[in-house]
Design an enzyme around this catalytic site. Structure first.
Site, mmCIF file in Angstrom:
data_model
loop_
_atom_site.group_PDB
_atom_site.id
_atom_site.type_symbol
_atom_site.label_atom_id
_atom_site.label_comp_id
_atom_site.label_asym_id
_atom_site.label_seq_id
_atom_site.Cartn_x
_atom_site.Cartn_y
_atom_site.Cartn_z
ATOM 1 C CE LYS B 79 -4.009 1.781 2.681
ATOM 2 N NZ LYS B 79 -4.871 1.500 3.865
ATOM 3 C CB SER B 154 -8.203 3.305 2.956
ATOM 4 O OG SER B 154 -7.379 2.698 3.931
ATOM 5 C CB SER B 178 -8.506 0.350 5.884
ATOM 6 O OG SER B 178 -9.239 1.547 5.859
#
Lengths: 99, 495
Positions: B79, B154, B178
């Site tokens: 990420k 996310s 997330s």
């Protein structure tokens, strides 16, 4: 709690948060923030009189390391991401008048 | 035989037995990214040459007879809010569009030491704020199962990348769900470890008392393998816990005897999609048929978790994001009147809507006159939420329930209704407030062909139990083998 925010209040919070908002953003954000505040108002239903606040999910205690000097980030690397520098310092607008 | 679609353990075996080199594996996955990412938009940055050079180095060391790490030759996607030296870390924000970290996050060091091959940086909601990946300043990621739908957020880029088989493993971060919510939307396994299990050093801070880094994978074994690498004590994060990390992969295949599974009546009420409820009940029946005892438990304060979260997380965010001042790094406006105006204009220009909303909420909740009513109140409710879990876990070993109230929603559907978006995390947020570990694994599909996630929760530091319980279910079903139409994802973007 449970108050409806006015655009003036939102403008004030934006100033505290150092966020410049356009008028259009102000119109959009004000009702959205009001909605969220109305929602979180449900917390007032909960009796928390004898409850200790919990800031962390685990027991947090001070963590100390030996007080020894260590290498820091080299200056050129520390400055590498700066929007403005003179290779020695971060450059910002003048803040003291007449200096 | 194609290497794409193989699990991390199959790839690992192919590598150790000499059927594939690290370069061959990396090449196939980089090619898969080239074929599919125009349509999925899961990644923000791929450096093919660097990844292949790294893979070649792993191969060279194998040929030299060196002992290699547990992830040797395995492609991993990270990420874009986790710092890696010399590689952009944008947090999907205009604010950090040109930011190149001068250091490695703890988890990057761990991945490198394990000889993983880092092949790409995954899209996310800006600064990890959001549940849809639409808050990325650069592009919305698409759900590989249906490109009209959100992959969740996310960590939507990490989840979509694993679902589209761009890597067998990916790393995400979970502040309110997330990792688990996008894992559920994309039909992959995603896990949030206990708070403190994985060092947050080098993770760009959003809400420091809630953030935790964790793994994505196509199967439970992959998450166990990746967590073994990510977890461990790090003196640079003062909330990192100094506890030995068990070998999760060693015990994974041992079913838990006499397992007591808790179901929470509050998790099956209003707002739960019928198809999701049916699939989760079927999964719980699968545990019954394995001999588990299923008991109802109560989390009476769980209905307050979203409200407590949307005070606590924005409060911490408003403080953490104060560092973006346009001085040391990040965006600086071109035109401004004075120093304060420089801060305000730079931040106003570079932050997106959701980040502004949360900074504003947090600033309001922490401001004079509101601190007690909002922030302190939320911290007290947080303790009650944690105590509910402690009581429940006195009676059961794990809690099972839906990961999300619905399957993946359509892109654009909730973007102008923040509150509705926030309610998407209603089943996942409690674990962050309480600090406990949780996992989402595939347990079904809707009539429209969208994945459904089963969430399992366990007491603090019981990741081993959580993974074994997850594997017990997985071994009984084939949902983890379900894959989106990869042929359909290949080719140039047609939207």
């Amino acid at each position: 709690m449970a108050e409806t925010l006015t655009p003036e209040q939102v403008r004030k919070v934006a100033r505290l948060a150092r966020l410049k908002l356009t008028d259009e953003e102000l119109q959009r954000l004000t009702p959205q923030l009001s909605d969220v505040l109305k929602y979180v108002d449900m917390l007032s239903e909960v009796d928390t009189d004898d409850v200790e606040p919990m800031a962390h999910a685990i027991e947090v205690h001070n963590v100390l390391r030996p007080d020894e000097t260590r290498e820091s980030l080299p200056r050129e690397q520390a400055l590498a991401n700066a929007p403005n520098s003179d290779d020695r310092y971060f450059l910002v607008p003048q803040i003291i008048e007449g200096a | 035989m194609s290497l794409i679609g193989q699990s991390s353990s199959q790839l690992r075996q192919a590598f150790t037995e000499g059927q594939a080199t690290a370069v061959e594996i990396a090449t196939e996955y980089l090619d898969q990214i080239s074929r599919t990412d125009d349509n999925v938009a899961a990644l923000l940055h791929v450096d093919r040459e660097a990844a292949l050079a790294r893979a070649a180095e792993v191969d060279r060391r194998r040929e030299a007879g060196e002992t290699l790490g547990p992830l040797a030759g395995l492609p991993v996607i990270v990420k874009d809010n986790i710092c890696m030296r010399g590689v952009p870390a944008t947090c999907a924000s205009r604010m950090l569009e040109n930011f190149v970290p001068p250091y490695d996050a703890h988890v990057i060091e761990q991945l490198q030491a394990a000889d993983a091959v880092l092949i790409g940086r995954a899209n996310l909601d800006e600064f990890a704020m959001g549940s849809s990946c639409e808050n990325s300043a650069f592009k919305p990621t698409r759900n590989p199962w249906n490109r009209e739908c959100s992959p969740g957020g996310s960590s939507g880029g990490s989840a979509a990348a694993v679902a589209a088989r761009m890597a067998p493993l990916a790393v995400g971060s979970d502040t309110g769900g997330s990792i688990r919510q996008p894992a559920a939307f994309c039909g992959v396994v995603g896990m949030k470890p206990t708070y403190g299990r994985v060092s947050r050093y080098g993770l760009v801070a959003f809400a420091s008392s809630l953030d935790q880094i964790g793994p994505f994978s196509t199967d439970v074994h992959g998450s166990a393998l990746l967590l073994e690498t990510l977890a461990g004590h790090d003196v640079r994060d003062t909330t990192s816990v100094d506890q030995p990390v068990p070998s999760y992969t060693e015990t994974l295949e041992q079913p838990l005897e006499g397992l007591r599974v808790g179901i929470v009546k509050e998790h099956f009420g209003d707002g739960l999609d019928e198809e999701v409820g049916t699939a989760v009940h079927a999964a719980i029946d699968a545990y019954r048929s394995l001999g588990a005892e299923v008991k109802e438990v109560s989390l009476p304060h769980s209905k307050y978790s979203v409200a407590a979260y949307y005070i606590i997380a924005p409060s911490e965010a408003s403080s953490n994001l104060a560092r973006y001042d346009g001085v040391h790094y990040g965006h600086r406006a071109e035109k401004f009147e004075n120093m304060v105006d420089m801060y305000e204009t730079s931040r106003g220009e570079a932050f997106g809507d959701e980040v502004k909303r949360r900074i504003m909420l947090g600033t309001y909740a922490l401001s004079s006159g509101y601190y007690d009513a909002y922030y302190l109140k939320a911290l007290k409710v947080r303790r009650l939420i944690r105590e509910d879990f402690d009581k429940a876990f006195a009676d059961v070993d794990v809690i099972a329930g839906p990961a999300t109230p619905t399957t993946a929603f359509r892109i654009g559907e909730l973007i102008d209704d923040p509150l509705a978006m926030y309610l998407n995390d209603i089943y996942t947020i409690g674990a962050n407030l309480a600090g406990i570990p949780g996992i989402s694994l595939p347990c079904g599909q809707s009539g429209a062909g969208l994945p459904i996630g089963l969430q399992l929760l366990a007491p603090p530091f019981e990741e081993e139990r959580l993974l074994r319980a997850a594997r017990m279910y997985e071994a009984q079903t084939n949902w983890h083998g379900a894959c989106p139409d990869l042929e359909g994802l290949a080719g140039s973007a047609d939207r």
